[in-house]
Design a protein around this motif. Structure first.
Motif, PDB file in Angstrom:
ATOM      1  N   TYR A 210       0.866  -1.228   0.003  1.00 55.43           N
ATOM      2  CA  TYR A 210      -0.110  -0.003   0.074  1.00 55.43           C
ATOM      3  C   TYR A 210       0.856   1.221  -0.253  1.00 55.43           C
ATOM      4  O   TYR A 210       0.609   2.186  -0.631  1.00 55.43           O
ATOM      5  CB  TYR A 210      -0.866  -0.140   0.957  1.00 55.43           C
ATOM      6  CG  TYR A 210      -2.346  -0.602   0.865  1.00 55.43           C
ATOM      7  CD1 TYR A 210      -3.234  -0.221   0.264  1.00 55.43           C
ATOM      8  CD2 TYR A 210      -2.375  -2.155   1.333  1.00 55.43           C
ATOM      9  CE1 TYR A 210      -4.427  -0.813  -0.024  1.00 55.43           C
ATOM     10  CE2 TYR A 210      -3.511  -2.737   1.183  1.00 55.43           C
ATOM     11  CZ  TYR A 210      -4.468  -2.087   0.586  1.00 55.43           C
ATOM     12  OH  TYR A 210      -5.711  -2.866   0.300  1.00 55.43           O
ATOM     13  N   ILE A 211       2.001   1.468   0.632  1.00 57.68           N
ATOM     14  CA  ILE A 211       2.931   2.359   0.586  1.00 57.68           C
ATOM     15  C   ILE A 211       3.486   2.512  -0.785  1.00 57.68           C
ATOM     16  O   ILE A 211       3.232   3.892  -1.224  1.00 57.68           O
ATOM     17  CB  ILE A 211       4.194   2.049   1.758  1.00 57.68           C
ATOM     18  CG1 ILE A 211       3.817   2.391   3.092  1.00 57.68           C
ATOM     19  CG2 ILE A 211       5.214   3.200   1.385  1.00 57.68           C
ATOM     20  CD1 ILE A 211       4.914   1.844   4.136  1.00 57.68           C
ATOM     21  N   LEU A 212       3.829   1.598  -1.458  1.00 55.31           N
ATOM     22  CA  LEU A 212       4.278   1.611  -2.795  1.00 55.31           C
ATOM     23  C   LEU A 212       2.980   2.237  -3.750  1.00 55.31           C
ATOM     24  O   LEU A 212       3.302   2.893  -4.684  1.00 55.31           O
ATOM     25  CB  LEU A 212       4.819   0.416  -3.313  1.00 55.31           C
ATOM     26  CG  LEU A 212       6.094   0.046  -2.732  1.00 55.31           C
ATOM     27  CD1 LEU A 212       6.294  -1.752  -3.215  1.00 55.31           C
ATOM     28  CD2 LEU A 212       7.164   0.630  -2.909  1.00 55.31           C
ATOM     29  N   GLY A 214       0.824   3.958  -2.842  1.00 56.30           N
ATOM     30  CA  GLY A 214       0.728   5.484  -2.645  1.00 56.30           C
ATOM     31  C   GLY A 214       1.209   6.445  -3.987  1.00 56.30           C
ATOM     32  O   GLY A 214       0.842   7.637  -4.060  1.00 56.30           O
ATOM     33  N   ALA A 215       2.262   5.788  -4.912  1.00 58.55           N
ATOM     34  CA  ALA A 215       2.793   6.568  -5.916  1.00 58.55           C
ATOM     35  C   ALA A 215       1.465   6.808  -6.893  1.00 58.55           C
ATOM     36  O   ALA A 215       1.681   7.607  -7.724  1.00 58.55           O
ATOM     37  CB  ALA A 215       3.933   5.902  -6.521  1.00 58.55           C
ATOM     38  N   TRP A 217      -2.089   6.693  -5.896  1.00 57.08           N
ATOM     39  CA  TRP A 217      -2.868   7.658  -5.363  1.00 57.08           C
ATOM     40  C   TRP A 217      -2.555   7.949  -3.750  1.00 57.08           C
ATOM     41  O   TRP A 217      -2.484   6.723  -3.027  1.00 57.08           O
ATOM     42  CB  TRP A 217      -4.157   7.089  -5.321  1.00 57.08           C
ATOM     43  CG  TRP A 217      -5.511   7.836  -4.642  1.00 57.08           C
ATOM     44  CD1 TRP A 217      -5.864   9.305  -4.962  1.00 57.08           C
ATOM     45  CD2 TRP A 217      -6.483   7.335  -3.970  1.00 57.08           C
ATOM     46  NE1 TRP A 217      -6.722   9.360  -4.445  1.00 57.08           N
ATOM     47  CE2 TRP A 217      -7.388   8.525  -3.783  1.00 57.08           C
ATOM     48  CE3 TRP A 217      -7.051   6.098  -3.432  1.00 57.08           C
ATOM     49  CZ2 TRP A 217      -8.641   8.401  -3.236  1.00 57.08           C
ATOM     50  CZ3 TRP A 217      -8.163   5.940  -2.879  1.00 57.08           C
ATOM     51  CH2 TRP A 217      -8.998   7.152  -2.848  1.00 57.08           C
ATOM     52  N   TRP A 218      -2.110   9.097  -3.315  1.00 53.30           N
ATOM     53  CA  TRP A 218      -1.458   9.413  -2.169  1.00 53.30           C
ATOM     54  C   TRP A 218      -2.274   8.729  -0.933  1.00 53.30           C
ATOM     55  O   TRP A 218      -1.502   8.445   0.017  1.00 53.30           O
ATOM     56  CB  TRP A 218      -1.207  10.807  -2.015  1.00 53.30           C
ATOM     57  CG  TRP A 218      -2.414  11.542  -1.800  1.00 53.30           C
ATOM     58  CD1 TRP A 218      -3.010  12.558  -2.440  1.00 53.30           C
ATOM     59  CD2 TRP A 218      -2.970  11.879  -0.205  1.00 53.30           C
ATOM     60  NE1 TRP A 218      -4.123  13.071  -1.798  1.00 53.30           N
ATOM     61  CE2 TRP A 218      -4.126  12.629  -0.626  1.00 53.30           C
ATOM     62  CE3 TRP A 218      -2.530  11.468   0.763  1.00 53.30           C
ATOM     63  CZ2 TRP A 218      -4.824  13.143   0.430  1.00 53.30           C
ATOM     64  CZ3 TRP A 218      -3.254  11.900   1.906  1.00 53.30           C
ATOM     65  CH2 TRP A 218      -4.702  12.862   1.778  1.00 53.30           C
ATOM     66  N   LEU A 220      -3.161   5.896  -0.284  1.00 55.47           N
ATOM     67  CA  LEU A 220      -2.924   4.675  -0.106  1.00 55.47           C
ATOM     68  C   LEU A 220      -1.611   4.633   0.784  1.00 55.47           C
ATOM     69  O   LEU A 220      -1.277   3.603   1.611  1.00 55.47           O
ATOM     70  CB  LEU A 220      -2.796   3.950  -1.338  1.00 55.47           C
ATOM     71  CG  LEU A 220      -4.123   3.843  -2.105  1.00 55.47           C
ATOM     72  CD1 LEU A 220      -3.948   2.884  -3.534  1.00 55.47           C
ATOM     73  CD2 LEU A 220      -4.948   2.889  -1.385  1.00 55.47           C
ATOM     74  N   GLY A 221      -0.728   5.568   0.618  1.00 53.19           N
ATOM     75  CA  GLY A 221       0.599   5.465   1.324  1.00 53.19           C
ATOM     76  C   GLY A 221       0.372   5.623   2.657  1.00 53.19           C
ATOM     77  O   GLY A 221       0.939   4.740   3.667  1.00 53.19           O
ATOM     78  N   PRO A 222      -0.568   6.527   3.214  1.00 55.92           N
ATOM     79  CA  PRO A 222      -0.728   6.753   4.794  1.00 55.92           C
ATOM     80  C   PRO A 222      -1.455   5.343   5.440  1.00 55.92           C
ATOM     81  O   PRO A 222      -1.172   4.947   6.637  1.00 55.92           O
ATOM     82  CB  PRO A 222      -1.391   7.880   5.114  1.00 55.92           C
ATOM     83  CG  PRO A 222      -1.250   8.892   3.810  1.00 55.92           C
ATOM     84  CD  PRO A 222      -0.933   7.791   2.660  1.00 55.92           C
ATOM     85  N   GLY A 224      -1.094   2.328   4.230  1.00 51.03           N
ATOM     86  CA  GLY A 224      -0.075   1.310   4.239  1.00 51.03           C
ATOM     87  C   GLY A 224       0.838   1.354   5.357  1.00 51.03           C
ATOM     88  O   GLY A 224       1.360   0.513   5.825  1.00 51.03           O
ATOM     89  N   LEU A 225       1.162   2.783   5.698  1.00 49.37           N
ATOM     90  CA  LEU A 225       1.972   3.255   6.871  1.00 49.37           C
ATOM     91  C   LEU A 225       1.411   2.838   8.175  1.00 49.37           C
ATOM     92  O   LEU A 225       1.996   2.274   8.886  1.00 49.37           O
ATOM     93  CB  LEU A 225       2.484   4.615   6.877  1.00 49.37           C
ATOM     94  CG  LEU A 225       3.404   5.070   7.932  1.00 49.37           C
ATOM     95  CD1 LEU A 225       4.697   4.432   8.132  1.00 49.37           C
ATOM     96  CD2 LEU A 225       3.782   6.446   7.856  1.00 49.37           C
TER      97      LEU A 225
END
Length: 286
Positions: A210-212, A214-215, A217-218, A220-222, A224-225
């Motif tokens: 999910y962090i990846l 985030g590239a 759709w942003w 998804l990054g938080p 995943g974190l």
């Protein structure tokens, strides 16, 4: 026999769906939504969507779309499991090279300072409450002199050290034999604890994906974190619990291992002499 195989196939299919397809479908759907919001529709998807809206999509198109979604979901699940295995390896701290050794050295120095403060307080005859507090702070680093760059790795490594000191038993060679003499209930509890560690590592694998993502759709990054941090907390607790259960298995059933190997245990308690004899038998000169 056929009914057994059919039931086994159903159980395996159910596990495959629950472990790979369902979480993979959520991941694929999140990426698709994020891609569409950020970049627009997928290349070539306009014709299929238009056909759906007109009610003219063929059965073959629908089947191909469903099969593609299932395959993508399964592929994402396999990718997350692979990432989880890598996370599991990092957690246990068996890192090659200078980085792992440097971090292990740092942990050893921290543990040594905490142990020195405990020994000094003990020599000075300070109160039990003070000694308990100092022991707690030392044990937050590790239960034995650290050898791994991570706390989780030292939780497992300390198990072998503590068993070796207390019983003279080489746990690396003794554990497979001990497993065979454990009661079914004990093995079930250990299996569940080990599965909890693996589940936490898989959640961490999803967090990495999910962090990846985030590239694309942003948001998804938080997400995943958050999943990754949750997995680390759960994983640390699960590894500590597994190590405690394994040590408890040695405490409670070490005598059964010795007697199963033909080594008498007169008082029902494994002494270092008995443990060293068990080690000699199970290692077979290795």
């Amino acid at each position: 026999m056929n009914s057994f195989l059919n039931e086994l196939a159903k159980q395996l299919a159910g596990k495959w769906v629950s472990l790979l397809v369902v979480p993979g479908a959520l991941f694929v759907a999140s990426v698709v939504v994020g891609w569409r919001m950020h970049f627009g529709s997928w290349p070539g998807s306009e014709h299929f969507v238009a056909a759906l809206q007109r009610g003219r999509a063929s059965g073959g198109q629908l089947a191909a779309a469903a099969l593609g979604a299932v395959l993508l979901s399964a592929w994402a699940g396999l990718l997350a499991q692979g990432a989880g295995r890598a996370v599991h390896w990092l957690w246990l701290g068996q890192w090659p090279g200078r980085t792992g050794e440097a971090l292990a050295d740092r942990r050893r120095r921290r543990w040594a300072r905490a142990q020195e403060r405990y020994e000094q307080a003990y020599r000075q005859g300070q109160s039990d409450e003070t000694l308990a507090e100092l022991a707690y702070r030392r044990n937050l680093v590790a239960l034995a002199p650290p050898t791994r760059p991570t706390h989780m790795g030292d939780s497992i490594a300390a198990l072998s050290t503590r068993v070796g000191i207390e019983y003279g038993l080489d746990l690396e060679h003794g554990w497979p034999r001990l497993w065979l003499v454990l009661p079914e209930e004990a093995r079930a509890v250990l299996d569940e604890s080990r599965d909890a560690v693996n589940r936490s590592a898989t959640v961490a694998g999803w967090g990495v994906l999910y962090i990846l993502a985030g590239a694309v759709w942003w948001p998804l990054g938080p997400a995943g974190l958050g999943a990754l941090l949750t997995a680390v907390v759960r994983g640390r607790s699960a590894v500590t619990n597994l190590a405690q259960l394994m040590e408890s298995a040695v405490d409670l059933h070490g005598a059964s291992l010795a007697t199963s190997l033909g080594i008498p245990v007169p008082d029902g308690r494994v002494t270092p002499e008995i443990g060293r004899e068990v080690t000699r038998v199970v290692r077979k000169g290795a």
